[in-house]
Structure formats: C-alpha cells, structure tokens
Motif scaffolding. Structure first.
Motif, PDB file in Angstrom:
ATOM      1  N   ASP A  52      -8.131  -7.081   5.564  1.00 48.54           N
ATOM      2  CA  ASP A  52      -9.462  -6.504   5.394  1.00 48.54           C
ATOM      3  C   ASP A  52     -10.602  -7.478   5.619  1.00 48.54           C
ATOM      4  O   ASP A  52     -11.697  -7.077   5.997  1.00 48.54           O
ATOM      5  CB  ASP A  52      -9.590  -5.918   3.975  1.00 48.54           C
TER       6      ASP A  52
ATOM      7  N   ARG B 242       0.814  -1.225   0.000  1.00 48.68           N
ATOM      8  CA  ARG B 242       0.000   0.000   0.000  1.00 48.68           C
ATOM      9  C   ARG B 242       0.845   1.271   0.000  1.00 48.68           C
ATOM     10  O   ARG B 242       0.550   2.214  -0.749  1.00 48.68           O
ATOM     11  CB  ARG B 242      -0.945  -0.015   1.204  1.00 48.68           C
TER      12      ARG B 242
ATOM     13  N   ARG C  71     -12.266   0.265   1.565  1.00 49.96           N
ATOM     14  CA  ARG C  71     -11.408  -0.318   0.524  1.00 49.96           C
ATOM     15  C   ARG C  71     -12.156  -1.377  -0.278  1.00 49.96           C
ATOM     16  O   ARG C  71     -12.104  -1.387  -1.513  1.00 49.96           O
ATOM     17  CB  ARG C  71     -10.153  -0.939   1.156  1.00 49.96           C
TER      18      ARG C  71
ATOM     19  N   ASP D  68      -4.234  -0.158  -4.206  1.00 50.06           N
ATOM     20  CA  ASP D  68      -5.450   0.272  -3.519  1.00 50.06           C
ATOM     21  C   ASP D  68      -6.497  -0.838  -3.396  1.00 50.06           C
ATOM     22  O   ASP D  68      -7.676  -0.565  -3.159  1.00 50.06           O
ATOM     23  CB  ASP D  68      -6.066   1.489  -4.219  1.00 50.06           C
TER      24      ASP D  68
ATOM     25  N   PHE E   9      -7.923  -4.722  -1.795  1.00 46.33           N
ATOM     26  CA  PHE E   9      -8.187  -5.210  -0.443  1.00 46.33           C
ATOM     27  C   PHE E   9      -7.671  -6.640  -0.294  1.00 46.33           C
ATOM     28  O   PHE E   9      -7.514  -7.373  -1.269  1.00 46.33           O
ATOM     29  CB  PHE E   9      -9.679  -5.131  -0.099  1.00 46.33           C
TER      30      PHE E   9
END
Length: 658
Positions: free
Chosen positions: A260, A232, A293, A238, A240
């Motif tokens: 996530d 990241r 995200r 960007d 997940f």
C-alpha cells in the motif's frame, strides 16, 4: 478429534462509515494527488512522512520508530523515554508488562506529534547472533504472539497506528537486503507466522511492515501470498502495508501483490507508478483500494479529525514505569550462597568494574535507538542506596580492576555487548578483554557479582567460577536505578529467559553456512520447526541456560493436575520474600518419523505474584492449536491424534488424548 480442522477466528472490520468516507475522499482525488499519497518523502525539513493534502483535508501520515520507545521520527529526533530493550520485556513473561510498555510508546508517540508507531518487532530469534535480537521477543512463537497482542492493543488505545514488523522472517542482518530464505510451509506456519497471525487477528494491528528478505524466491514486499492471500484473504486482516525502508524492488509486482505504501520515498511508487498506470499495467482502481485501506484506518483512529499537537512527556512518571519494566525483565541466572541480594547497610565497600559500569546502557543501535530524556549511571544507582564507599574502574586495565576488587568487600562487574541493526554480532563471545576481566576479578574476590547487559545470549567461559550472575539486558534510561534495585533486594527478580543460552557456538540450531548466513545469497531453514529450545530438546543438547529459566530471592512450590483441556496449577510462595513466579505449561505432541514433533512446546503461561506463605490457583486452558500441527498436504491445521504429554515448569503432570 483425529484430523479435525481448526477454523480461523472472526476478523476485525473497519467501521463502514470510515470506509465510505475514505471512498468519498479518494473519489475526489486526481491521479497526481493519489500518487503523492503512495509514498513517503525525505527533504531537509521532513522525513518519515507522507505529506497531507490541504485541498481534501487529508492529514499527513507521521511515522516514528520504534519498539524500544519513541525513536527516530522527523529530521530531528525527539527525546523520549528509553525503555528497556524488548528482549527484556519478553523476559517478564507478563502480558500486563507488555501493555504498560505499549502504553508508554503509544502515549509518547502522541506527545511528539506523530501518528504511526513502527512497533512491535516480532521476528523469531532463529540466530542468536542476529544484530536485532534485542529488538524482538525471543524464540517462541506463542510467547512472542501473546506479548505482541498486548503491546499493539496498548499502543492503539492512544489512537496511534501500530506497525507490526518485519513481515516476515527478518531473522538476520547479514545480507539482509537480498537474502533468499528457503522455508518450508509447515515451518512458516508453526514458527514464523503465528505471532503475525495473532497480531493481525487478535491484536488488530492497523498496519504491518513488509520485510527485506525474499521468502522462497520472492521479496516480501511483492509476495502476493504473504500480503494478500494469507493476511487479507485467509486471516481477514483489514490493515495496510508499509514497506521497510528500501525493501521495495518493483512497481507493478509490488502493487499487484498488495503493498500500500512505499517508504521512505517513492522510487517505485512515485513517477514509476504513474507511468505504470499510463501503460495499463496498474489500474487506478488498484491504487484507489490501497488509499481507501490506509485512509479508512486513519479515519477509524481519529487521525482525520484531530489536530497535530506536541505536548511535554511526563519524564518522571514514565521513567518510573521504565525502571519497573527493566527490573521485571531481569533474570537471575546464578546465586550461589545467596550472595544476592546485597545488604546496603551491612556492606563495607564495593568495587564497581567494567565497560558497562560507567554509563547507562539505554539500548541497541539502529532505527530503534531512543534519545533518552535522561539517564541514570550505574554508580549513581548504587550510591543512592548505600553509604558504603564505592570505587569505580572501567576494566580496561585488568591489573587496576584486580586491585580494586581485592580492596573491596564485594565486586560488581558489568559486562555486555552493543548489538545493532545493520550487522550481526561476529560471535556469541563477549568482545575485547571482557572474559579475561571477569576471570581476573572473580579470582581476586570470591564475592563477585556479574551483571550482564546483553541483547541476547553470550558465551560464559567464567560461569563455573562466578557465584552470582544477573542478566539485565539493555535496561534503558533507568539502568542505574533498575540494576541497583534488584542487586539490593528492593525488587525480587522474576524474569525468565525468552531465548536459550547455548554452551558452545556449534550448539545453535542454524549451525552450518547453508543455514546461516547462507550460501550464494540463500539461507536454507533446514532445521525446520526445530528452532530455539525445540532444537536443544530434540537433539538432547544441554544448554548453558534453558528457555524459561530464571531464579528468585524466594522459593515457590508448583503443583499441577489436568482437568479436560485445563491445567490447574497451585503456586505457593514457600520462601521469606514477596516474589513472582511464571507458570509455564508445555505440550509434547506424539512424534513419528513422518511427523517429527518437538519434545515440548509452550502452550500456555501466566505470571503470579505472591507474598510469603501465600498460595494461588491458576487455571490455564490449552486450545486446539496447542495440540495441532500444520498439515502441508491439506494446507491446514490438524490436531495430532494420540497422547500429548503435559509438563508444568519442567515437571510432567500427565497427558491429554486428542
């Protein structure tokens, strides 16, 4: 350009309106609703799913495997096109083939009503006995990365979320749930991370799956540097993260690191996560960021705005693509006396023999296993192409196999392995009586063709006596047609090995217990960057078949010259059949005792199809990374100063000074 640094490429960004919409949705959610979105569920009627939220019109996340075609998804697995194994795709050395492969996977994910595809698998083949070698793209990070990018882009063209895996170094099944892999920084950067870097930066994979192993003492799914610091912050990815199934070992640590979504259920990201919030160990803002995200990606891909539907898979159309892909990945390893291709009209009789001659070999075992829409048996594939009588014996009784071979003009022996997720192969040897079977049949009939259906390298004690050998990998549902098409010359084999075949078990790079499977739970990657052909070249160990090797039914002339950083290659088909050649450009960087480099590393490649007598120029540019090493003291890429030797298809063509 001594010591110059290579800057990271610009990253992909989610459209601002998708992020804003995701934030608006998350702002309306209660804490319980948020926790429900942090993990999957498993019930009698649902699996591989994060349920939706009707109140806020959040659609479910519907997950399916996998890298060989649409595999296990819901409680009841749907039927789908069983594509050839990904290792076969790697053998095509063709990004166009990878796009066609990804197109089938992406379109059929939509057909079966799912929206996240757990693919591709891009772990480097460090250990050839790894039970999942067949699921990946071989041993070279550059080749793996190029194929992965094309595959991801094609999947996502169908507005399906790709899920590149397993991040990172999921390189053995033995002790896979808790092995600690000790890997130095340079080796991580040069061998095990580049394909993920390409997948995230160039392929723009919507999601990634964190893996089972510990990397230098920390589990992947709670590794702050891997999940956040690298992907990241440095790569500006960007997407997940989802966890591999059972790869989460903590609540607070995994949340803080950047995970996530826990799959398949919420052991750590369910009630335990809610408790962590109540205790002040995880903030609501952290959970919000995770949901934003994922929701933003789902919005970007249109998943929030289209209904979930199921439509029939065009079995015949997609099967034709599967057949062509299987054929393009087959590697002709030996063809003494031009025994192949066989002439279907001139043949008097065939003996079809072996444990892999009875049914289609549709793929390896485990989560990537596809339930095929149909299969084509090897016998049926042969019968559809010749009127010659064909006898079939399974090879269990070697005497019966010998009798059949003696009675036939040509013997075709099909042997192989059946690798699976969950366990590594016990050795590189073919199991059962297969080696003895090949030896006996070859002795009985001098016109014996061996068709190998394997998920990776195998030992071949019978090779010197065998006139013809075709590596067909796991051909998928079209096995019978695909193999017969190559044997009879309908298709000219053009595959090249994406992985080295060793002569002996001890020749492999990770050849001590400390390296593999590890001692006291720790596997030490002491071979460093010398993985695959880098190891064989540096140690001067002659393999059985080298990386990049593969024959054809025609011949090619390949001549090259260097102009700046561009290699100009003229390829001429000097034979009598149409065929394809892979141009392989390697860079040998200067090596010193303190900076040991492999004698050669793949820097560029291209596949060229030519009619007899046709010629074509190919221009392959070597970028800065091709001349660089990872400099651990500065934690950055640096161009290695000096003369870099350039070779094309095994022939030196000069050098480039950097």
């Amino acid at each position: 350009m001594i010591g110059s640094l290579i800057q990271p490429a610009a990253a992909h960004a989610i459209p601002p309106d998708a992020v804003a919409r995701a934030k608006m949705i998350v702002a309306q959610m209660t804490l319980d609703e948020k926790i429900d979105q942090m993990h999957g569920i498993k019930t009698a009627t649902q699996y591989r799913v994060v349920p939706g939220n009707d109140r806020l019109k959040i659609p479910p996340l519907l997950v399916t495997n996998g890298p060989s075609g649409v595999g296990p998804g819901d409680v009841v697995q749907p039927s789908a096109t069983a594509l050839p194994a990904p290792i076969s795709l790697a053998a095509t050395w063709d990004v166009g083939a990878s796009r066609r492969f990804g197109d089938i996977i992406g379109s059929e994910t939509v057909n079966v009503g799912r929206n996240l595809m757990e693919a591709p698998t891009i772990n480097i083949a460090r250990v050839p006995t790894n039970g999942r070698t067949f699921e990946g793209y071989g041993e070279d990070p550059y080749l793996v990365g190029k194929l992965a990018v094309a595959n991801i882009q094609a999947i996502q063209d169908h507005k399906v979320l790709a899920n590149v895996k397993h991040y990172i170094a999921n390189n053995q099944e033995t002790n896979r749930f808790k092995v600690n892999e000790v890997i130095d920084e340079r080796t991580l950067r040069e061998i095990y991370l580049p394909a993920f870097e390409a997948s995230m930066k160039e392929g723009k994979s919507a999601s990634a799956m964190c893996a089972f192993p510990k990397i230098n003492g920390t589990f992947s799914c709670e590794h702050p540097w891997l999940l956040t610091g690298l992907a990241r912050d440095e790569w500006k990815w960007d997407g997940f993260y989802t966890s591999d199934f059972g790869a989460v070992h903590s609540t607070v640590e995994s949340s803080k690191a950047g995970l996530d979504l826990e799959m398949p259920t919420g052991k750590f990201f369910g009630d335990e996560l809610k408790k962590a919030v109540a205790d002040g160990k995880v903030t609501v803002e952290e959970i919000d960021a995770k949901l934003v995200r994922r929701f933003a990606k789902m919005i970007e891909f249109g998943i929030f705005d289209r209904p979930i539907t199921q439509t029939p898979i065009p079995a015949e159309k997609n099967g034709a693509v599967a057949r062509a892909l299987a054929q393009e990945g087959m590697v002709l390893l030996k063809n003494n006396g031009n025994l192949l291709p066989l002439d279907p009209k001139a043949l008097k009789s065939i003996a079809l023999i072996g444990p892999y001659a009875g049914a289609a070999m549709t793929g390896g075992g485990g989560s990537s296993k596809v339930k095929p829409l149909y299969t084509v048996k090897p016998l049926d594939g042969l019968k559809s192409r010749t009127t010659a009588p064909i006898s079939y014996v399974d090879g269990a009784d070697i005497d019966a196999a010998v009798a059949a071979a003696k009675a036939a003009e040509v013997a075709i022996v099909m042997v192989g392995d059946n690798a699976t997720e969950g366990k590594d192969r016990p050795s590189l040897a073919l199991d059962g009586n297969q080696d003895a079977l090949v030896e006996a049949v070859v002795a009985a009939n001098p016109k014996t063709v061996v068709v190998l259906k394997s998920g990776g390298p195998v030992l071949m004690p019978w090779l010197n006596k065998t006139p013809a050998l075709l590596e067909a990998w796991y051909p998928g549902e079209e096995d019978g047609n695909a193999v017969a098409g190559v044997l009879f010359g309908e298709v000219n084999p053009s595959g090249k090995l994406p992985i080295t075949f060793p002569r002996a078990p001890g020749d492999v790079p990770a050849n001590t217990p400390a390296q593999y499977p590890g001692i006291d739970g720790t596997a030490t990657y002491s071979e460093g960057v010398f993985v695959g052909y880098r190891h064989y070249d540096a140690r001067k160990i002659a393999p059985l078949f080298p990386f990049g090797y593969g024959l054809s039914y025609t011949r090619f002339s390949v001549n090259a010259k260097i102009v700046g950083n561009v290699v100009h290659v003229q390829v001429i088909n000097t034979g009598k059949r149409e065929g394809s050649e892979v141009v392989q450009v390697y860079v040998g960087s200067p090596s010193t005792p303190t900076l040991q480099e492999a004698p050669r590393e793949l820097g560029a490649f291209a596949k060229v199809s030519l009619k007899p007598g046709e010629r074509r120029m190919v221009y392959l540019t070597l970028d800065d990374r091709a001349f660089s090493h990872w400099d651990t003291p500065s934690h950055n890429w640096k161009i290695t100063p000096g003369q870099h030797k350039i070779s094309v298809n095994g022939r030196p063509v000069g050098s480039i000074r950097r």
